[in-house]
Design a protein around this motif. Structure first.
Motif, PDB file in Angstrom:
ATOM      1  N   ARG A  48      95.938  64.038  90.581  1.00  0.00           N
ATOM      2  CA  ARG A  48      94.645  63.673  89.995  1.00  0.00           C
ATOM      3  C   ARG A  48      94.232  64.670  88.917  1.00  0.00           C
ATOM      4  O   ARG A  48      93.715  64.284  87.868  1.00  0.00           O
ATOM      5  CB  ARG A  48      93.556  63.591  91.073  1.00  0.00           C
ATOM      6  CG  ARG A  48      93.665  62.389  91.977  1.00  0.00           C
ATOM      7  CD  ARG A  48      92.398  62.180  92.798  1.00  0.00           C
ATOM      8  NE  ARG A  48      91.824  63.377  93.350  1.00  0.00           N
ATOM      9  CZ  ARG A  48      92.028  63.836  94.584  1.00  0.00           C
ATOM     10  NH1 ARG A  48      92.830  63.188  95.395  1.00  0.00           N
ATOM     11  NH2 ARG A  48      91.432  64.930  95.006  1.00  0.00           N
ATOM     12  N   GLU A  55      94.022  62.928  80.347  1.00  0.00           N
ATOM     13  CA  GLU A  55      92.976  62.082  79.777  1.00  0.00           C
ATOM     14  C   GLU A  55      92.020  62.900  78.915  1.00  0.00           C
ATOM     15  O   GLU A  55      91.607  62.444  77.849  1.00  0.00           O
ATOM     16  CB  GLU A  55      92.220  61.357  80.895  1.00  0.00           C
ATOM     17  CG  GLU A  55      93.065  60.292  81.558  1.00  0.00           C
ATOM     18  CD  GLU A  55      92.389  59.604  82.721  1.00  0.00           C
ATOM     19  OE1 GLU A  55      92.884  58.538  83.117  1.00  0.00           O
ATOM     20  OE2 GLU A  55      91.366  60.121  83.232  1.00  0.00           O
ATOM     21  N   THR A  81      89.508  55.774  85.562  1.00  0.00           N
ATOM     22  CA  THR A  81      90.164  56.643  86.537  1.00  0.00           C
ATOM     23  C   THR A  81      89.141  57.280  87.461  1.00  0.00           C
ATOM     24  O   THR A  81      89.339  57.331  88.680  1.00  0.00           O
ATOM     25  CB  THR A  81      90.969  57.749  85.812  1.00  0.00           C
ATOM     26  OG1 THR A  81      91.970  57.132  84.999  1.00  0.00           O
ATOM     27  CG2 THR A  81      91.631  58.691  86.794  1.00  0.00           C
ATOM     28  N   THR A  85      88.889  56.876  91.554  1.00  0.00           N
ATOM     29  CA  THR A  85      88.873  58.044  92.437  1.00  0.00           C
ATOM     30  C   THR A  85      87.620  58.040  93.300  1.00  0.00           C
ATOM     31  O   THR A  85      87.682  58.315  94.504  1.00  0.00           O
ATOM     32  CB  THR A  85      88.944  59.340  91.606  1.00  0.00           C
ATOM     33  OG1 THR A  85      90.140  59.317  90.826  1.00  0.00           O
ATOM     34  CG2 THR A  85      88.958  60.572  92.489  1.00  0.00           C
TER      35      THR A  85
END
Length: 93
Positions: A48, A55, A81, A85
């Motif tokens: 992550r 990103e 994203t 998450t």
């Protein structure tokens, strides 16, 4: 811990660039919710973080290239994203 601080600084910088005082205050709420209230699972934490860094770099590159469309697309990916998450964090047992 280092990533969390860099992540916060990155988002504060973007929010400050909006010139919208509400966004500055909103960042405090976002940080509280994302980093403290919802305790992220350590599962896939490294992946992550790596994805978030990629990103962030895409957003920065587009901004430096003055590519407004590319920056918006990168921001939308990053928000997607973050949403995934967030949803995963509240659905875990």
């Amino acid at each position: 811990m280092e990533f969390s601080e860099l992540d916060s600084r990155f988002h504060r910088t973007l929010n400050a660039a909006t010139g919208n005082r509400f966004m500055d205050g909103f960042q405090d709420s976002i940080s509280l919710i994302f980093h403290f209230h919802y305790r992220w699972s350590n599962k896939n934490q490294v992946e992550r973080i790596i994805l978030a860094i990629r990103e962030h770099l895409e957003i920065i590159d587009a901004i430096l290239d003055r590519d407004q469309v590319g920056a918006l697309q990168a921001l939308e990916r990053h928000l997607g994203t973050a949403n995934q998450t967030f949803v995963a964090s509240i659905q875990r047992d």
